[in-house]
Design a protein around this motif. Structure first.
Motif, mmCIF file in Angstrom:
data_model
loop_
_atom_site.group_PDB
_atom_site.id
_atom_site.type_symbol
_atom_site.label_atom_id
_atom_site.label_comp_id
_atom_site.label_asym_id
_atom_site.label_seq_id
_atom_site.Cartn_x
_atom_site.Cartn_y
_atom_site.Cartn_z
ATOM 1 N N LEU A 1 0.835 -1.200 0.000
ATOM 2 C CA LEU A 1 0.000 0.000 0.000
ATOM 3 C C LEU A 1 0.871 1.252 0.000
ATOM 4 C CD1 LEU A 1 -2.770 1.354 0.199
ATOM 5 C CD2 LEU A 1 -2.643 1.096 2.685
ATOM 6 N N GLY A 2 1.891 1.259 0.856
ATOM 7 C CA GLY A 2 2.781 2.413 0.917
ATOM 8 C C GLY A 2 3.527 2.650 -0.383
ATOM 9 N N LEU A 3 4.001 1.578 -1.015
ATOM 10 C CA LEU A 3 4.748 1.727 -2.266
ATOM 11 C C LEU A 3 3.866 2.260 -3.389
ATOM 12 C CD1 LEU A 3 6.897 -1.529 -2.157
ATOM 13 C CD2 LEU A 3 7.758 0.813 -2.084
ATOM 14 N N VAL A 4 2.649 1.744 -3.495
ATOM 15 C CA VAL A 4 1.743 2.209 -4.550
ATOM 16 C C VAL A 4 1.334 3.660 -4.306
ATOM 17 C CG1 VAL A 4 -0.507 1.850 -5.632
ATOM 18 C CG2 VAL A 4 0.933 -0.111 -5.088
ATOM 19 N N LEU A 5 1.072 4.004 -3.054
ATOM 20 C CA LEU A 5 0.774 5.401 -2.729
ATOM 21 C C LEU A 5 1.937 6.314 -3.095
ATOM 22 C CD1 LEU A 5 -1.012 5.218 0.751
ATOM 23 C CD2 LEU A 5 -1.935 6.243 -1.328
ATOM 24 N N LEU A 6 3.148 5.854 -2.811
ATOM 25 C CA LEU A 6 4.335 6.659 -3.107
ATOM 26 C C LEU A 6 4.448 6.944 -4.598
ATOM 27 C CD1 LEU A 6 7.000 7.927 -2.077
ATOM 28 C CD2 LEU A 6 8.079 5.703 -2.476
ATOM 29 N N VAL A 7 4.234 5.923 -5.409
ATOM 30 C CA VAL A 7 4.378 6.084 -6.857
ATOM 31 C C VAL A 7 3.254 6.939 -7.437
ATOM 32 C CG1 VAL A 7 4.312 4.840 -9.055
ATOM 33 C CG2 VAL A 7 5.698 3.971 -7.170
ATOM 34 N N LEU A 8 2.035 6.736 -6.971
ATOM 35 C CA LEU A 8 0.893 7.412 -7.589
ATOM 36 C C LEU A 8 0.605 8.790 -7.007
ATOM 37 C CD1 LEU A 8 -1.703 4.520 -8.088
ATOM 38 C CD2 LEU A 8 -0.145 5.528 -9.762
ATOM 39 N N LEU A 9 0.804 8.961 -5.700
ATOM 40 C CA LEU A 9 0.374 10.207 -5.067
ATOM 41 C C LEU A 9 1.493 10.973 -4.361
ATOM 42 C CD1 LEU A 9 -3.072 9.021 -3.640
ATOM 43 C CD2 LEU A 9 -2.720 10.763 -5.397
ATOM 44 N N GLY A 10 2.566 10.299 -3.968
ATOM 45 C CA GLY A 10 3.669 11.017 -3.342
ATOM 46 C C GLY A 10 3.880 10.647 -1.889
ATOM 47 N N TRP A 11 5.042 11.048 -1.376
ATOM 48 C CA TRP A 11 5.440 10.627 -0.031
ATOM 49 C C TRP A 11 4.540 11.198 1.058
ATOM 50 C CZ3 TRP A 11 6.611 14.096 3.765
ATOM 51 C CH2 TRP A 11 6.915 15.406 3.372
ATOM 52 N N GLN A 12 3.937 12.359 0.798
ATOM 53 C CA GLN A 12 3.070 12.943 1.827
ATOM 54 C C GLN A 12 1.897 12.014 2.152
ATOM 55 O OE1 GLN A 12 4.036 14.449 -1.016
ATOM 56 N NE2 GLN A 12 4.394 16.649 -0.737
ATOM 57 N N PHE A 13 1.358 11.379 1.124
ATOM 58 C CA PHE A 13 0.237 10.467 1.344
ATOM 59 C C PHE A 13 0.686 9.203 2.073
ATOM 60 C CE2 PHE A 13 -1.333 13.211 -1.978
ATOM 61 C CZ PHE A 13 -2.679 13.353 -1.677
#
Length: 396
Positions: free
Chosen positions: A105-117
């Motif tokens: 979940l964290g990796l996909v969020l990082l790629v799609l939305l950024g580290w803040q998310f």
């Protein structure tokens, strides 16, 4: 007719573009999750979750995060823990941690939305679990727990029943010897594909629905729904409406993230995105499983407490990140329109596919297909499905 076909083609194209962007982080997340599950015995977890105290809550959170699962599998695992001796509260906290504090979940969020998310997801996830722990302590009555236990012991089927009882960990020997042993590799391959199989439907639905919404629903609709022209109202309304949209989407786990991108593009608040992602454990199919597992009253109780915790976590995290200046500016996320090209994403995707193929070969030659069939079975409460890797190994 051509217009309809063009619209469908555009939606499918957008879904594929997003999938291509997140293929390698998905594969990496599944791999890390499989390695952790292969080295941590689920049977040892029950003994640590038998008391409702700070230690129990902490261990439920840490062990849940380490045993990353899709939402349906997490619910099945939680019932298994409850039936075997974990407290109800700790079992549910374990369930929430295993879907909201996980690598993929964290990796996909990082790629799609950024580290803040990513930061907000993990901070908010911990806050949500803390809120739930307090809510359970002061509102969960012993008679409700006993009624839930009686219902749980009936063994009514939900989904991913075998996932809930199957333990494929390799626990004998030093860490690296276990990890790089033949049994370890087999266990990792089976756990990898078990997670892929359990999440496949939600991932496909998530990408297809996200592609369709991005292609067919104008941003003006979302902006009106999220009251995005009024930042103050939007900041409060987003965490309230986000879980409701998730509840109605029927998509859970990592499959929620593509939809979160659509909502963020449409103007939902930062906290609204976080609350939306948290709400994968209150979608309608899972509420129905709660009803089967624990009874109608407990299902409604879990809906109310979970929704309240999600909203509160989204509001607090959104406000704190806003005060700290960490909320990214609303801008169009171009992932839906980014065609595959010869860049680092493509090379990482090909590397991921090579790893997937290697794991797939080991999976197929060591009884993996039979294991997947067993995953949907519903063993009795007295059984623990311990997968014997050596039994399926082919010796040459």
């Amino acid at each position: 007719m051509p217009d309809v076909l063009n619209a469908i083609s555009e939606a499918l194209q957008m879904a594929f573009f997003m999938f291509w962007e997140v293929l390698w982080p998905l594969a990496l997340g599944f791999l890390i999750s499989a390695v952790v599950q292969a080295l941590v015995s689920r049977r040892s977890v029950v003994n640590l979750l038998g008391r409702d105290d700070l230690r129990g809550v902490t261990l439920a959170t840490l062990l849940g995060a380490a045993s990353s699962s899709c939402s349906y599998a997490a619910v099945a695992v939680a019932r298994g823990l409850f039936r075997k001796g974990a407290t109800f509260a700790n079992a549910i906290l374990f369930e929430f941690a295993s879907t909201n504090l996980v690598f993929e979940l964290g990796l996909v969020l990082l790629v799609l939305l950024g580290w803040q998310f990513v930061a907000a997801e993990f901070a908010g996830g911990l806050l949500m679990i803390g809120v739930l722990a307090v809510a359970f302590k002061y509102t969960l009555r012993a008679r409700m727990v006993e009624a839930a236990r009686e219902q749980a012991q009936q063994g009514l089927r939900g989904r991913m029943e075998g996932h809930g009882d199957m333990d494929m960990s390799v626990t004998d020997g030093p860490f690296f010897r276990r990890l790089f042993s033949r049994r370890g590799f087999t266990s990792v391959s089976h756990l990898f594909y078990m997670d892929v199989a359990s999440l496949a439907q939600d991932l496909v639905l998530g990408f297809l629905i996200a592609g369709a919404l991005a292609a067919w629903v104008p941003n003006s609709f979302w902006q009106a729904l999220f009251v995005s022209r009024d930042p103050v109202v939007s900041a409060v309304w987003g965490p309230i409406i986000g879980p409701v949209i998730s509840l109605l989407s029927f998509v859970c786990s990592v499959g929620n993230v593509p939809l979160a991108v659509v909502l963020w593009n449409g103007g939902i608040s930062f906290g609204g995105v976080i609350s939306f992602i948290f709400a994968d454990l209150i979608i309608i199919p899972i509420l129905n499983i709660y009803r089967k597992y624990y009874g109608g009253r407990m299902s409604l109780y879990l809906l109310a407490t979970s929704y309240g915790a999600m909203v509160l976590a989204g509001l607090v995290v959104g406000s704190v990140f806003q005060l700290l200046g960490l909320v990214p500016a609303h801008q169009f996320i171009a992932v839906f329109q980014t065609r595959p090209s010869w860049n680092y994403t493509t090379f990482l995707d090909f590397a991921a596919l090579a790893v997937v193929a290697a794991l797939g070969w080991q999976f197929l030659r060591t009884g993996g297909v039979e294991m997947l069939r067993a995953m949907e079975s519903a063993p009795g409460p007295e059984h623990a499905m311990v997968h014997d890797h050596d039994h399926h190994e082919h010796h040459h």
